[in-house]
Design an enzyme around this catalytic site. Structure first.
Site, mmCIF file in Angstrom:
data_model
loop_
_atom_site.group_PDB
_atom_site.id
_atom_site.type_symbol
_atom_site.label_atom_id
_atom_site.label_comp_id
_atom_site.label_asym_id
_atom_site.label_seq_id
_atom_site.Cartn_x
_atom_site.Cartn_y
_atom_site.Cartn_z
ATOM 1 N N SER A 1 69.570 48.306 0.341
ATOM 2 C CA SER A 1 69.688 47.523 1.263
ATOM 3 C C SER A 1 70.875 46.376 1.195
ATOM 4 O O SER A 1 71.558 46.092 2.118
ATOM 5 C CB SER A 1 68.851 46.888 2.781
ATOM 6 O OG SER A 1 68.508 46.237 2.073
ATOM 7 N N SER B 1 65.520 47.407 -2.607
ATOM 8 C CA SER B 1 67.094 46.830 -1.477
ATOM 9 C C SER B 1 67.793 46.141 -2.630
ATOM 10 O O SER B 1 69.170 45.808 -2.656
ATOM 11 C CB SER B 1 66.826 46.103 -0.556
ATOM 12 O OG SER B 1 66.026 47.577 0.449
ATOM 13 N N LYS C 1 74.171 38.021 0.331
ATOM 14 C CA LYS C 1 73.633 39.111 1.297
ATOM 15 C C LYS C 1 73.473 38.401 2.679
ATOM 16 O O LYS C 1 72.822 37.498 2.992
ATOM 17 C CB LYS C 1 72.335 40.447 1.143
ATOM 18 C CG LYS C 1 72.237 40.822 1.952
ATOM 19 C CD LYS C 1 70.382 41.463 1.416
ATOM 20 C CE LYS C 1 70.580 43.075 2.203
ATOM 21 N NZ LYS C 1 68.605 43.286 1.555
#
Length: 498
Positions: A160, A184, A85
């Site tokens: 996310s 997330s 990420k």
């Protein structure tokens, strides 16, 4: 040698391929890069990868040379292509935090988690999409736009950790790393048919990872199997002087490795508390579709020998709402992170919002900036923190009274939303009915595994949470649930999909 078959490949199978001479790390990297080009950048255009590492092939070549010379792997993740990420700093790849203003920022050093992965032999294949500074349940980002769910291109993969979820689900990398403050990792994992693990905060260093609510933040694995998540935890968990929260490792029970704890086991005798308050509303057609999958999963677990115990948490919604610190504490923690990086072209969250340098659908970011700069300016701040510990005591008491191995519930009350619904404001981050905040605000570890698919092919995840520092036992529960449900299946994608 033949080209490696990367669909649903595991770490153990990749290592067997290296040892047998079936393929090399370079050939494995080439296969993933070819697939990224075919279905992420073109074809279905999933848009999960922000940046491909320019030296991915060189990383693989160095590992192959060591293995050819010594016959040994350099570590437990030798040759494993991994996507990360873009909230986690990499010194050789730009780290944008999903924000257009930070698009060209290259950190001075790797995050501790990245260092641990590299030292274990992992190949950083690329960085993945996320909403601006991780402030949404959806993929909407000023840096990358929207990311598609590989099971239905009209739907969102969740946030996310949007890009890591899509990339791993679509077999664009062997495994992935996400980040979880309020869900997330787990929410996008559930929307994309993956295993996602949130550890007790502090077991994995957050040094070099942007903040949202510092006491709740943690990086973690996003994989296609429980075993592969455990293999990543064996590398990532540990003390780091750069993050004082990692002193928590001395509380960790220790003992067996996480991989050993995740060994296949039966569900026979497991005591699972079923939290019906968090289940979908069957009067809602979308909720009914998810509920059907969940009920079938519970039936299979009972048939496999698990004992299902109906439980309830007093004033659950009220406690979850009151213990949320996003609009009270986040602005302080986020500003402290960017303020410590003079080379990062972001002054503060307020400056981003004032300049319009964020995605228009980030209502949470707007709410954070509308909140206090100092959390103690919220007259209820102390009450919120004290309420969190009372919430913990209540849930631990429920586990003790019923002798539970874990509490189970869906990660979300709905399947993945469409992009159209997000842009039409049917759902916003502040209104979406996710359950992942329960474990986050309790500071509990939690794991999601695939529970099954709706009749129109959307994945539904089942979350398991337990007491702090019980990750090994929780991995055992997750392994048993995974074995009983066997619900993971790859999406149907190729370079010609539209």
């Amino acid at each position: 040698m033949s080209a490696p078959q990367i669909e649903e490949l595991t770490i153990a199978a990749a290592h067997e391929g290296f040892r047998s001479g079936a393929f090399t790390a370079r050939e494995l990297v080439d296969a993933y890069l070819d697939r990224i080009a075919a279905v992420d950048a073109a074809g279905p255009a999933l848009n999960s990868i922000i940046t491909v590492a320019s030296d991915a092939r060189d990383q693989a070549d160095r590992l192959d040379a060591v293995f050819a010379r010594t016959g040994e792997f350099i570590g437990p993740l030798h040759g494993v292509p991994i996507v990360v990420k873009d909230q986690i700093e990499t010194a050789d790849i730009p780290t944008s935090f999903g924000n257009v203003a930070a698009a060209e920022y290259v950190p001075a050093q790797d995050a501790t988690a990245i260092t641990k992965l590299r030292d274990a032999g992992a190949i950083i294949l690329g960085k993945t999409t996320l909403p601006d500074f991780a402030t949404s349940w959806f993929s909407t980002s000023s840096r990358s736009g929207v990311t598609k769910n590989p099971y239905d291109l009209a739907r969102d993969p969740g946030g996310s950790s949007s890009g890591s979820a899509t990339a791993v689900a679509a077999n664009l990398a062997l495994v992935g790393i996400g980040e979880d403050t309020g869900g997330s990792i787990r929410l996008p994992a559930s929307f994309c048919g993956l295993v996602g693990v949130r550890v007790t905060p502090g077991l994995i260093s957050r040094a070099g990872m942007s903040s949202l609510v510092t006491p709740q933040d943690t990086a973690g694995p996003m994989t296609r199997t429980v075993e592969d998540s455990a293999r990543l935890l064996d590398v990532l968990v540990g003390f780091d002087e750069r993050d004082e929260f990692t002193g928590a490792v001395v509380v960790d029970a220790g003992g067996a490795s996480f991989t050993e704890a995740a060994a296949p086991r039966s569900a026979e005798g497991l005591r699972l508390g079923v939290l019906r308050q968090a289940f979908p509303d069957v009067a809602d057609p979308d909720g009914a579709r998810a509920a059907s999958v969940l009920e079938a999963a519970l039936t299979r677990l009972a048939e496999a020998g698990a004992e299902l115990v109906e439980i309830a948490i007093d004033r659950l919604d009220e406690q979850v709402g009151f213990t949320s610190l996003y609009t009270t504490r986040s602005q302080q923690d986020m500003n402290a992170f960017v303020g410590a990086r003079p080379d990062l072209p972001v002054e503060s969250m307020g400056a981003i919002v004032a300049a319009g340098q964020y995605h228009e659908k980030l209502d949470l970011l707007e709410a954070i900036v509308a909140g206090p700069l100092d959390p103690t300016d919220d007259p209820a701040y102390l009450e919120r923190v004290l309420a969190q510990t009372a919430f913990q005591r209540q849930v631990l008491g429920i586990m003790a009274v019923h002798d539970l191995d874990a509490i189970v519930f869906p990660d979300s009350k709905l399947p993945a939303p469409t992009h159209a619904d997000i842009f039409a404001d049917r759902w916003t981050c502040l209104t979406y009915p996710t359950n992942t905040v329960i474990a986050s605000q309790l500071l509990f570890p939690a794991i999601t595994v695939p529970a099954g698919f709706t009749e129109d092919g959307l994945p539904v995840g089942l979350e398991m949470m337990s007491a702090p520092y019980s990750e090994r036992a929780l991995l055992g529960v997750a392994s048993a649930v995974e074995g009983a449900l066997a619900a993971r299946r790859a999406p149907h994608l190729d370079g010609n999909d539209a």
